[in-house]
Design a protein around this motif. Structure first.
Motif, mmCIF file in Angstrom:
data_model
loop_
_atom_site.group_PDB
_atom_site.id
_atom_site.type_symbol
_atom_site.label_atom_id
_atom_site.label_comp_id
_atom_site.label_asym_id
_atom_site.label_seq_id
_atom_site.Cartn_x
_atom_site.Cartn_y
_atom_site.Cartn_z
ATOM 1 N N GLY A 165 -5.186 -10.016 -5.614
ATOM 2 C CA GLY A 165 -4.818 -8.616 -5.748
ATOM 3 C C GLY A 165 -3.336 -8.381 -5.514
ATOM 4 O O GLY A 165 -2.669 -7.686 -6.293
ATOM 5 N N GLY A 166 -2.798 -8.975 -4.450
ATOM 6 C CA GLY A 166 -1.373 -8.830 -4.162
ATOM 7 C C GLY A 166 -0.516 -9.399 -5.278
ATOM 8 O O GLY A 166 0.497 -8.798 -5.679
ATOM 9 N N ALA A 167 -0.926 -10.552 -5.813
ATOM 10 C CA ALA A 167 -0.165 -11.174 -6.899
ATOM 11 C C ALA A 167 -0.185 -10.295 -8.145
ATOM 12 O O ALA A 167 0.858 -10.079 -8.789
ATOM 13 C CB ALA A 167 -0.743 -12.560 -7.214
ATOM 14 N N LEU A 168 -1.362 -9.763 -8.503
ATOM 15 C CA LEU A 168 -1.477 -8.981 -9.735
ATOM 16 C C LEU A 168 -0.730 -7.650 -9.649
ATOM 17 O O LEU A 168 -0.196 -7.169 -10.653
ATOM 18 C CB LEU A 168 -2.955 -8.742 -10.059
ATOM 19 C CG LEU A 168 -3.708 -9.987 -10.563
ATOM 20 C CD1 LEU A 168 -5.202 -9.709 -10.655
ATOM 21 C CD2 LEU A 168 -3.166 -10.432 -11.920
ATOM 22 N N ILE A 169 -0.680 -7.041 -8.470
ATOM 23 C CA ILE A 169 0.101 -5.806 -8.304
ATOM 24 C C ILE A 169 1.567 -6.074 -8.640
ATOM 25 O O ILE A 169 2.199 -5.354 -9.425
ATOM 26 C CB ILE A 169 -0.032 -5.258 -6.873
ATOM 27 C CG1 ILE A 169 -1.442 -4.698 -6.641
ATOM 28 C CG2 ILE A 169 1.007 -4.165 -6.609
ATOM 29 C CD1 ILE A 169 -1.715 -4.310 -5.195
ATOM 30 N N LEU A 170 2.115 -7.132 -8.056
ATOM 31 C CA LEU A 170 3.528 -7.453 -8.262
ATOM 32 C C LEU A 170 3.792 -7.950 -9.680
ATOM 33 O O LEU A 170 4.809 -7.597 -10.305
ATOM 34 C CB LEU A 170 3.972 -8.502 -7.248
ATOM 35 C CG LEU A 170 3.920 -8.057 -5.784
ATOM 36 C CD1 LEU A 170 4.056 -9.260 -4.858
ATOM 37 C CD2 LEU A 170 5.007 -7.036 -5.476
ATOM 38 N N GLY B 187 0.805 -1.211 0.000
ATOM 39 C CA GLY B 187 0.000 0.000 0.000
ATOM 40 C C GLY B 187 0.841 1.266 0.000
ATOM 41 O O GLY B 187 0.316 2.366 -0.205
ATOM 42 N N ASP B 188 2.132 1.129 0.230
ATOM 43 C CA ASP B 188 3.054 2.270 0.290
ATOM 44 C C ASP B 188 4.084 2.117 -0.830
ATOM 45 O O ASP B 188 4.957 1.252 -0.779
ATOM 46 C CB ASP B 188 3.746 2.295 1.656
ATOM 47 C CG ASP B 188 4.637 3.512 1.844
ATOM 48 O OD1 ASP B 188 5.038 4.125 0.834
ATOM 49 O OD2 ASP B 188 4.942 3.841 3.005
ATOM 50 N N ARG B 189 3.978 2.978 -1.839
ATOM 51 C CA ARG B 189 4.842 2.859 -3.015
ATOM 52 C C ARG B 189 6.330 2.940 -2.664
ATOM 53 O O ARG B 189 7.157 2.261 -3.254
ATOM 54 C CB ARG B 189 4.462 3.950 -4.020
ATOM 55 C CG ARG B 189 5.112 3.807 -5.370
ATOM 56 C CD ARG B 189 4.416 4.641 -6.439
ATOM 57 N NE ARG B 189 4.237 6.018 -6.033
ATOM 58 C CZ ARG B 189 3.049 6.645 -5.947
ATOM 59 N NH1 ARG B 189 1.944 5.979 -6.224
ATOM 60 N NH2 ARG B 189 2.959 7.900 -5.589
ATOM 61 N N GLU B 190 6.664 3.774 -1.691
ATOM 62 C CA GLU B 190 8.072 3.937 -1.310
ATOM 63 C C GLU B 190 8.670 2.639 -0.775
ATOM 64 O O GLU B 190 9.836 2.342 -0.993
ATOM 65 C CB GLU B 190 8.213 5.053 -0.274
ATOM 66 C CG GLU B 190 8.025 6.449 -0.831
ATOM 67 C CD GLU B 190 9.061 6.768 -1.909
ATOM 68 O OE1 GLU B 190 10.258 6.535 -1.656
ATOM 69 O OE2 GLU B 190 8.668 7.226 -2.996
ATOM 70 N N LYS B 191 7.848 1.858 -0.047
ATOM 71 C CA LYS B 191 8.339 0.602 0.525
ATOM 72 C C LYS B 191 8.521 -0.482 -0.536
ATOM 73 O O LYS B 191 9.160 -1.503 -0.270
ATOM 74 C CB LYS B 191 7.363 0.095 1.593
ATOM 75 C CG LYS B 191 7.267 0.984 2.825
ATOM 76 C CD LYS B 191 6.255 0.399 3.812
ATOM 77 C CE LYS B 191 6.108 1.276 5.048
ATOM 78 N NZ LYS B 191 5.085 0.746 5.985
ATOM 79 N N VAL C 60 -1.411 0.290 -10.531
ATOM 80 C CA VAL C 60 -0.862 1.608 -10.879
ATOM 81 C C VAL C 60 -0.501 2.406 -9.623
ATOM 82 O O VAL C 60 0.441 3.208 -9.647
ATOM 83 C CB VAL C 60 -1.844 2.379 -11.785
ATOM 84 C CG1 VAL C 60 -1.495 3.861 -11.850
ATOM 85 C CG2 VAL C 60 -1.838 1.772 -13.183
ATOM 86 N N THR C 61 -1.198 2.175 -8.512
ATOM 87 C CA THR C 61 -0.823 2.883 -7.276
ATOM 88 C C THR C 61 0.600 2.529 -6.860
ATOM 89 O O THR C 61 1.250 3.293 -6.140
ATOM 90 C CB THR C 61 -1.773 2.539 -6.096
ATOM 91 O OG1 THR C 61 -1.616 1.163 -5.735
ATOM 92 C CG2 THR C 61 -3.225 2.808 -6.459
ATOM 93 N N ASN C 62 1.084 1.393 -7.327
ATOM 94 C CA ASN C 62 2.410 0.899 -6.943
ATOM 95 C C ASN C 62 3.514 1.300 -7.915
ATOM 96 O O ASN C 62 4.686 1.115 -7.619
ATOM 97 C CB ASN C 62 2.349 -0.628 -6.835
ATOM 98 C CG ASN C 62 3.207 -1.185 -5.730
ATOM 99 O OD1 ASN C 62 4.197 -1.838 -6.000
ATOM 100 N ND2 ASN C 62 2.843 -0.926 -4.488
#
Length: 400
Positions: A165-170, A40-44, A203-205
């Motif tokens: 969701g977590g898989a698709l973000i990465l 949830g935090d792009r910087e991390k 895209v948020t990531n």
């Protein structure tokens, strides 16, 4: 604004039940919620996926107007949260449709799959091939992790949606970086229905400006499963029983939620013991009560349990799908949202709007509901994609 009667009618035709296995294991929910705080935090997330993450092409086919490549890679989620994905979903699969002749630049749009959009045929036929003809734009179609396992789109557990969701973000990050290495530009993301939610989360990531075109999705999936027509397909009986009997959902999971928006009523220990005993008796009697009728111990004991389960569903859905729980995309002016005014699947009442969460984004409204837009308005979705890409090229002509 009313809801589409076609949406309501279409939902009644489908017999599939959602979340027949229940909430998912409490330990799985805890692991994915803890991981959500990272993604949830792009910087991390800058170093979660290496720049040179390996991607493989294992098949190429030549069609009249394009080349179709099929490829795969190991989902980064398997490395970061080991064992959370089913074994069959560890290998992410995609199809890459590339025009034989580029019109201008080498643009690629990644399409994430909507509910029930298994394999690649629908996205390739209704979006990718027309986009080659209309705009000379390539499309990359990523398969949803759990759709590799299922012939129908029924996720077994609530936790499966969050793992997906977590898989698709990465996995989207892997593909965007691979496309950059291969020299494609500009790059963007889209999706219809659930695919729009997942593209938005991805895209948020992403640490750079990027066109985003979410179609028939909104700011959170919580309303989809609690007040939309899909809420009628949820197996509430199983969810209520698990929530009442297993105190870990209340005592451990609730504490991890950062965006509840609702208070989830407490379930007394006495009630859990009573319901546990009734469940054992229910199973011993083969599902029948003393009068010979099928019954459920949760229904006869606690009329308020349904409301409590809905509150818990809203809380966990908001935790993992609410856009306010994720970083704001780098440039919101590159976001073009396409919504249906009478959408009964994705209610907008009572939730934060995308304009509030992402100031500067554009929202376009279509007449009609979710199903009619999905079936007959693909050309409007494609035009929104072209407009967002054009906007990017004007604003960032040298960003590649």
């Amino acid at each position: 604004m009313g809801v589409s009667r076609l949406d309501v009618f279409y939902r009644r035709l489908l017999l599939t039940k959602l979340f027949i296995g229940g909430w998912g294991k409490p330990e799985d929910l805890k692991r994915i919620f803890e991981f959500r705080k990272i993604i949830g935090d792009r910087e991390k997330c800058k170093s979660l996926v290496p720049q040179d993450y390996p991607v493989y092409i294992n098949k190429t086919e030549e069609l009249a107007d394009c080349h179709v490549q099929e490829g795969f890679f190991i989902s980064p989620l398997e490395h970061l949260v080991p064992g959370i994905l089913p074994q069959e979903a560890v290998k992410a699969r995609f199809q890459f449709i590339v025009p034989k002749r580029w019109q201008k630049n080498r643009p690629v749009c990644i399409h994430l799959a909507g509910t029930g959009d298994h394999f690649f045929w629908r996205r390739r036929t209704l979006m990718a091939r027309p986009m080659i003809k209309e705009a000379g734009m390539a499309s990359l179609l990523l398969e949803n992790p759990y759709y590799i396992l299922l012939l129908r789109s029924s996720l077994k557990n609530v936790s499966d949606l969050f793992v997906m969701g977590g898989a698709l973000i990465l996995e989207s990050t892997v593909l965007l970086r691979w496309l950059e290495r291969e020299g494609y530009w500009p790059l963007g993301m889209t999706g219809i229905s659930m695919g729009g939610y997942m593209a938005s989360l991805a895209v948020t990531n992403w640490p750079k400006p990027i066109p985003l075109i979410p179609c028939l999705s909104w700011s959170t999936a919580s309303s989809v499963f609690t007040t939309g027509v899909l809420s009628k397909a949820v197996n509430w009986t199983q969810l209520e029983k698990q929530y009442a009997i297993n105190s870990r959902y209340e005592e451990e999971i609730i504490k991890l939620l950062e965006y509840c928006g609702v208070s989830v009523p407490a379930v007394s220990q006495e009630y859990r013991i009573l319901l546990g005993l009734l469940s054992q008796l229910y199973e011993a009697l083969g599902g029948y009560n003393a009068h010979g009728r099928r019954t459920d111990p949760a229904e006869c004991c606690r009329p308020s349990l349904h409301k409590e389960s809905i509150s818990f569903m809203k809380a966990v859905m908001d935790e993992c799908t609410h856009m306010a729980n994720f970083s704001v995309p780098v440039d919101t002016s590159l976001i073009v949202v396409v919504q249906a005014k009478e959408d009964a699947y994705v209610p907008r009442t009572g939730v934060l709007s995308l304009q509030e969460i992402w100031p500067g984004c554009e929202v376009r409204y279509l007449r009609g509901g979710h199903i009619s837009a999905y079936l007959f308005k693909q050309n409007i979705f494609r035009q929104a994609i072209y407009d967002a890409f054009d906007r990017f090229c004007v604003k960032y002509p040298n960003l590649h």
